[in-house]
Motif scaffolding. Structure first.
Motif, PDB file in Angstrom:
ATOM      1  N   LEU A   1      50.229  34.541 -26.057  1.00  0.00           N
ATOM      2  CA  LEU A   1      48.753  34.565 -25.416  1.00  0.00           C
ATOM      3  C   LEU A   1      47.805  34.733 -26.453  1.00  0.00           C
TER       4      LEU A   1
ATOM      5  N   THR B   1      47.472  31.040 -22.012  1.00  0.00           N
ATOM      6  CA  THR B   1      48.608  30.928 -22.623  1.00  0.00           C
ATOM      7  C   THR B   1      49.182  29.409 -21.855  1.00  0.00           C
TER       8      THR B   1
ATOM      9  N   THR C   1      52.498  38.305 -28.517  1.00  0.00           N
ATOM     10  CA  THR C   1      53.430  37.611 -27.586  1.00  0.00           C
ATOM     11  C   THR C   1      54.306  38.980 -27.270  1.00  0.00           C
TER      12      THR C   1
ATOM     13  N   PRO D   1      56.311  33.635 -24.270  1.00  0.00           N
ATOM     14  CA  PRO D   1      54.939  33.111 -24.444  1.00  0.00           C
ATOM     15  C   PRO D   1      53.819  33.433 -25.581  1.00  0.00           C
TER      16      PRO D   1
END
Length: 295
Positions: free
Chosen positions: A203, A212, A257, A201
């Motif tokens: 963020l 996110t 990340t 992900p």
């Protein structure tokens, strides 16, 4: 068509089974020499699902999560079930680390699941475990280097699942960004949604809010995603799942990340430079976070 698209985008960069010296790999529970595999390069181009697994002290603490993600993807994409046993896979990982003389304190292992088999003539689901690389630290850490982020528009077949196609598209994005002088590649969908960085992900943090992209918008589920979102909540950040865009990168306070080793802070995007406050706090929190609190 999906495979042809992925291979046309970029020839696979060297993977662990092609480049890392290994005495053995685990094929369907049996330990074999890599040379016994018919054609490792062709094998990696076949449809498969994968997980990168961080081991501590020879064990994989989040193995149940990795297997859950794989079995769900296998069911949704192929309508198939698997009888992978968590205890058996854990045993094979521990033995493989020992055989290949990897450090017990910390290492990365790759588990691949081939729904259509490893060879052309196969008619059953098969799995392969490889020792990917030793890791420097026996716990999750904050990367010492903060990197410049860039975006690449590239859709993968079956977006949101850990597939070979997604892996190839992520590598295409990485190579494209490096040619531009960047360091981290966030893949962007045709709808302008930032899906993540290397299957993990992305963020962004604004004030006390961490945002996110949700799984429903094409982000990929992962053990590290669950862990970092749980850590955000434990740190008192409000977690909002909302489709991220490039424009949001130009307005946020911070971006970060994760990877198999821990928290990856982002230095900036274009002319925007970020703080590093949340990344530092999350790196201190994540080793104490209970992944089971993820929701």
């Amino acid at each position: 068509a999906a495979r042809a698209f992925a291979v046309a985008c970029v020839h696979p960069q060297p993977d662990s089974i092609l480049t890392v010296p290994m005495k053995s790999v685990c094929l369907n529970g049996t330990f074999v020499e890599p040379a016994e595999l018919a054609d490792p390069l062709s094998m990696l181009e076949r449809n498969h699902l994968f997980q990168r697994i961080h081991t501590f002290g020879g064990t994989a603490p989040f193995l149940s999560v990795h297997l859950e993600i794989l079995t769900r993807a296998l069911d949704r994409l192929y309508g198939m079930q698997t009888d992978l046993s968590e205890s058996r896979i854990a045993d094979r990982i521990a033995r493989l680390l020992e055989i290949n003389q990897f450090p017990r304190q910390s290492a990365c292992v790759t588990l691949r699941l081939f729904p259509e088999g490893i060879d052309e003539g196969s008619d059953r689901c098969e799995y392969l475990i490889e020792t990917d690389r030793p890791l420097l630290y026996p716990h999750f850490v904050l990367w010492h280097k903060r990197m410049i982020l860039d975006t690449v528009r590239c859709d993968a077949p079956h977006e949101g699942y850990p597939t070979a196609g997604a892996l190839l598209c992520d590598r295409y994005a990485e190579r494209t960004v490096r040619r531009r002088g960047g360091e981290l590649a966030a893949r962007e969908s045709r709808d302008g949604v930032l899906l993540g960085v290397g299957g993990e992900p992305l963020l962004i943090v604004s004030g006390r809010q961490a945002l996110t992209t949700p799984l429903s918008a094409g982000a990929t589920d992962s053990a590290m995603r669950r862990l970092v979102l749980s850590a955000c909540r434990e740190e008192g950040l409000t977690v909002t799942e909302y489709p991220l865009t490039r424009q949001m990168l130009l307005r946020c306070d911070e971006a970060l990340t994760v990877d198999v080793q821990g928290i990856v802070p982002v230095l900036g995007y274009r002319d925007r430079r970020y703080f590093n406050t949340a990344a530092v706090r999350l790196s201190e929190r994540i080793n104490r976070t209970n992944i089971r609190t993820y929701r």
